[in-house]
Design a protein around this motif. Structure first.
Motif, PDB file in Angstrom:
ATOM      1  N   VAL A   1       7.853  14.970  -7.569  1.00  0.00           N
ATOM      2  CA  VAL A   1       6.770  14.673  -6.647  1.00  0.00           C
ATOM      3  C   VAL A   1       5.654  14.014  -7.478  1.00  0.00           C
ATOM      4  O   VAL A   1       4.953  14.786  -8.446  1.00  0.00           O
ATOM      5  N   VAL A   2       5.217  13.013  -6.991  1.00  0.00           N
ATOM      6  CA  VAL A   2       3.758  12.496  -7.484  1.00  0.00           C
ATOM      7  C   VAL A   2       2.847  12.777  -6.317  1.00  0.00           C
ATOM      8  O   VAL A   2       3.105  12.498  -5.204  1.00  0.00           O
TER       9      VAL A   2
ATOM     10  N   LYS B   1       0.888  -1.026   0.034  1.00  0.00           N
ATOM     11  CA  LYS B   1      -0.079  -0.153  -0.194  1.00  0.00           C
ATOM     12  C   LYS B   1       1.006   1.267   0.086  1.00  0.00           C
ATOM     13  O   LYS B   1       1.746   1.468   0.813  1.00  0.00           O
ATOM     14  N   PRO B   2       0.569   2.152  -1.142  1.00  0.00           N
ATOM     15  CA  PRO B   2       1.572   3.402  -0.974  1.00  0.00           C
ATOM     16  C   PRO B   2       1.262   4.178   0.347  1.00  0.00           C
ATOM     17  O   PRO B   2       0.015   4.110   0.938  1.00  0.00           O
TER      18      PRO B   2
ATOM     19  N   TRP C   1      -1.467  15.501  -1.231  1.00  0.00           N
ATOM     20  CA  TRP C   1      -0.628  14.761  -0.011  1.00  0.00           C
ATOM     21  C   TRP C   1       0.346  14.100  -1.365  1.00  0.00           C
ATOM     22  O   TRP C   1      -0.059  13.778  -2.386  1.00  0.00           O
ATOM     23  N   GLN C   2       1.653  13.614  -0.906  1.00  0.00           N
ATOM     24  CA  GLN C   2       2.739  13.084  -1.628  1.00  0.00           C
ATOM     25  C   GLN C   2       2.408  11.785  -1.576  1.00  0.00           C
ATOM     26  O   GLN C   2       2.254  11.175  -0.587  1.00  0.00           O
ATOM     27  N   VAL C   3       2.402  11.064  -2.780  1.00  0.00           N
ATOM     28  CA  VAL C   3       2.383   9.557  -2.778  1.00  0.00           C
ATOM     29  C   VAL C   3       3.746   9.040  -2.774  1.00  0.00           C
ATOM     30  O   VAL C   3       4.838   9.379  -3.633  1.00  0.00           O
ATOM     31  N   GLU C   4       4.020   8.244  -1.646  1.00  0.00           N
ATOM     32  CA  GLU C   4       5.392   7.637  -1.521  1.00  0.00           C
ATOM     33  C   GLU C   4       5.334   5.986  -1.659  1.00  0.00           C
ATOM     34  O   GLU C   4       4.611   5.410  -0.887  1.00  0.00           O
ATOM     35  N   THR C   5       5.895   5.371  -2.696  1.00  0.00           N
ATOM     36  CA  THR C   5       5.870   3.910  -2.680  1.00  0.00           C
ATOM     37  C   THR C   5       7.387   3.557  -3.102  1.00  0.00           C
ATOM     38  O   THR C   5       8.143   3.974  -3.325  1.00  0.00           O
ATOM     39  N   ASN C   6       7.245   2.079  -3.164  1.00  0.00           N
ATOM     40  CA  ASN C   6       8.687   1.437  -3.770  1.00  0.00           C
ATOM     41  C   ASN C   6       8.687   1.399  -5.207  1.00  0.00           C
ATOM     42  O   ASN C   6       7.736   1.468  -6.056  1.00  0.00           O
ATOM     43  N   PRO C   7       9.944   1.448  -5.722  1.00  0.00           N
ATOM     44  CA  PRO C   7      10.194   1.576  -7.107  1.00  0.00           C
ATOM     45  C   PRO C   7       9.547   0.343  -7.838  1.00  0.00           C
ATOM     46  O   PRO C   7       8.954   0.460  -9.022  1.00  0.00           O
TER      47      PRO C   7
END
Length: 634
Positions: free
Chosen positions: A144-145, A32-33, A163-169
């Protein structure tokens, strides 16, 4: 039969290496991001402009008038520039397209693009946000996404929480495409379908750098002729371009040859001057509004409108109407692609382009339509041929039509009108299709431009009125109607000309080749002429077997003919526009401020060179020169 959706999904999985002959290697549920709070912004808008029922749905535009934003890493104000293009489709869903400019409390400018759809539960809309800035402190925003929730606060006020979306590559690669060491292929924007060939010659593959009006028009011309086209646009979505755009009768004849669908669109959404002439008035000397309307004493000159045959429309509406045609006709658009270099070697079949995000692409030919600050031009001929400041500033705004009538009188406000004075002139005109009155003030600026390569910057009504200090009361009353905050445009042009418009298999067109002041309102016309020449010449090299030699030779020959044919006209329009700015601003040594005969000689001499062109003869001439080169006669 397998569905298209399942086929695309399976293809994506195969390309990403997630399926094999053995067991599949992917999680049953992706991670989950995470969301990190960026800021909240509240902005206000003025009265919406209703474009009516377009082919895409009901379109309205709300100009932004200001606002504030605040978050853990940034806070400041919303500049009164940009707005919300809101489209409501046939099912009642609304699709906001918001472009706004932040000014942080420490003086940095950040451009935002926000698109999405609604209504969601609660009447809100979900939006995707992207950012563009050159500020060192906030440069991280470029990568930033972000997502946001858009909530209407009132009829003229909107709030967005971001909000900034942060997830793994690995998750990003599965969702967005395939990453390799050489390039990144976004699956959802890859071309659908196949292209036919003519003998053993594959169709021409054209890369257009820049998604402005000339880039889009050129792309549609190639697509109509069966040529493969990809547009590479540096912005994350279609850029918000300009104010209004004018097409002369000559330009519309060229568009008929380029693609009749474009011409049909322009004729449907544009309007012409209801008068057969344009009057140029003394905007400075009259001391009363009554004196300012006296034809016998206040009119300096009256010019014929018939030959130029202008038809004008809002740039934003033009792009909203014609950009969907690219996908419908098989073209591809890739956003977020800032060109940083290209490699053109005859030993390679293709020209290789590289972009700032680390990706690359290939094409048979590259056309730079990337505007005044063209990267393609800099790579082609060097930074010494960058556009230079023309010492002209343009202020542009829309005001209510009733206010314009009160300031100028019904007769003036009902048609295109020019007002001249010391170091400045004003063109104003009603845009009845949008229910607004447009004002364009161009002033001479003796100082250097203080904003580097940023040509559009915020300004105020107070600054505009200071520029018009001492002018007649009618002009000052009109200027007082503009918003308190809006933008001004520093004019850069190509008075220092490039030595060529093309080298090898790379060329430039439109403002990238011959950016000029807007004085003659013919920038679009000259760019469209470029487009027609390129479309006809390069189509002859791409969809038929070359007359002699390989395809690269044919492309180079076509671009040499293009450059030789177009360069002198491009250089002329820059010189002519500069001269007419001096005439209209009472700065010309040969044309006095009340010299009607000299004014008409200067004006009509220039406009005749714009409209008195036979587009068929132009095409015939360049094709003859191309055939001579191909046959070894030149």
């Amino acid at each position: 039969m397998r569905s298209i959706g399942s086929a695309l999904f399976l293809s994506a999985c195969m390309l990403a290496g997630l399926t094999s002959a053995g067991a599949a290697h992917y999680p049953t549920q992706p991670a989950k991001p995470a969301l990190t709070y960026l800021y909240s912004v509240t902005f206000t808008g003025s009265t919406p402009i209703d474009f009516g029922a377009t082919p895409l749905g009901n379109l309205t535009f709300t100009p932004l008038t200001g606002g504030t934003f605040s978050g853990p890493k940034m806070k400041g104000t919303v500049v009164a520039a940009g707005g919300d293009w809101n489209l409501v489709d046939a099912e009642g869903n609304f699709h906001p397209d918001v472009r706004e400019t932040f000014k942080t409390d420490d003086g940095a400018y950040i451009q935002l693009y926000q698109t999405g759809s609604g209504p969601q539960p609660g009447g809100v809309a979900h939006v995707h946000l992207s950012f563009v800035t050159g500020s060192e402190k906030y440069y991280w925003l470029n990568k930033v996404v972000a997502i946001g929730i858009l909530t209407p606060v009132s009829y003229t006020e909107v709030k967005i929480d971001a909000w900034q979306v942060e997830t793994n590559p690995s998750v990003n690669e599965v969702l967005l495409g395939v990453r390799s060491t050489s390039h990144f292929v976004p699956i959802l924007t890859a071309p659908m379908g196949s292209y036919t060939t003519n003998g053993d010659t594959a169709p021409l593959d054209v890369a257009i750098v820049g998604g402005g009006a000339i880039g889009v028009i050129t792309a549609l011309g190639f697509l109509r002729r069966g040529v493969s086209v990809t547009i590479y646009e540096r912005a994350p979505s279609w850029p918000e371009l300009g104010f209004t755009v004018a097409f002369t009768g000559m330009a519309r004849q060229c568009l008929r040859r380029i693609d009749p669908d474009i011409l049909e669109t322009i004729e449907r959404i544009s309007q012409t001057n209801p008068a057969k002439t344009v009057r140029y008035w003394d905007g400075y000397s009259p001391r009363t509004k009554e004196a300012a309307e006296a034809i016998e004493t206040a009119v300096i000159a009256e010019t014929s409108e018939a030959d130029m045959g202008y038809a004008g429309c809002l740039r934003g509406r033009l792009l909203a109407e014609i950009t969907p045609l690219i996908a419908k006709k098989g073209g591809v658009v890739r956003f977020g692609k800032q060109l940083v270099g290209y490699y053109d070697n005859r030993e390679n079949d293709k020209v290789r382009l590289t972009f700032s995000d680390g990706t690359d692409a290939e094409a048979d030919v590259v056309i730079g339509c990337d505007g005044v600050f063209s990267t393609t031009r800099r790579l082609l001929v060097g930074a010494e041929h960058d556009a230079k400041y023309a010492h002209q500033i343009v202020y542009r705004a829309f005001v209510p039509i009733p206010g314009a009538v009160a300031a100028l009188g019904a007769a003036k406000a009902g048609t295109q009108t020019g007002h001249m004075g010391p170091d400045a002139y004003i063109m104003s005109f009603p845009i009845t299709t949008a229910g607004v009155y447009g004002i364009v003030l161009q002033v001479h600026d003796p100082e250097d431009w203080a904003h580097g390569r940023t040509s559009v910057v915020p300004t105020t009504r107070t600054e505009l009125l200071e520029r018009l200090s001492g002018w007649g009361p009618h002009v000052q009353e009109l200027a007082a109607l503009v918003p308190e905050q809006f933008t001004k445009w520093g004019v850069f042009d190509m008075a220092d000309p490039t030595p060529t418009f093309a080298t090898g298999r790379v060329c430039i067109a439109g403002d990238a080749a011959h950016a000029s002041p807007p004085t003659l309102a013919c920038g679009a016309t000259i760019g469209i002429e470029d487009s027609l020449a390129l479309v006809e010449l390069l189509s002859a090299t791409g969809n038929t077997r070359p007359l002699s030699g390989d395809r690269a030779h044919g492309i180079e020959a076509a671009l040499k003919v293009y450059s030789d044919a177009r360069r002198e006209r491009g250089l002329w329009v820059v010189r002519a526009a500069r001269r007419m700015a001096d005439v209209l601003q009472w700065r010309d040594g040969e044309v006095g401020k009340n010299d009607e005969a000299a004014f008409l000689a200067a004006y009509e001499g220039n406009t005749k060179k714009i409209w008195d062109v036979d587009e068929d003869a132009m095409v015939d001439e360049v094709m003859r020169e191309f055939e001579k080169i191909q046959a070894g006669q030149a």
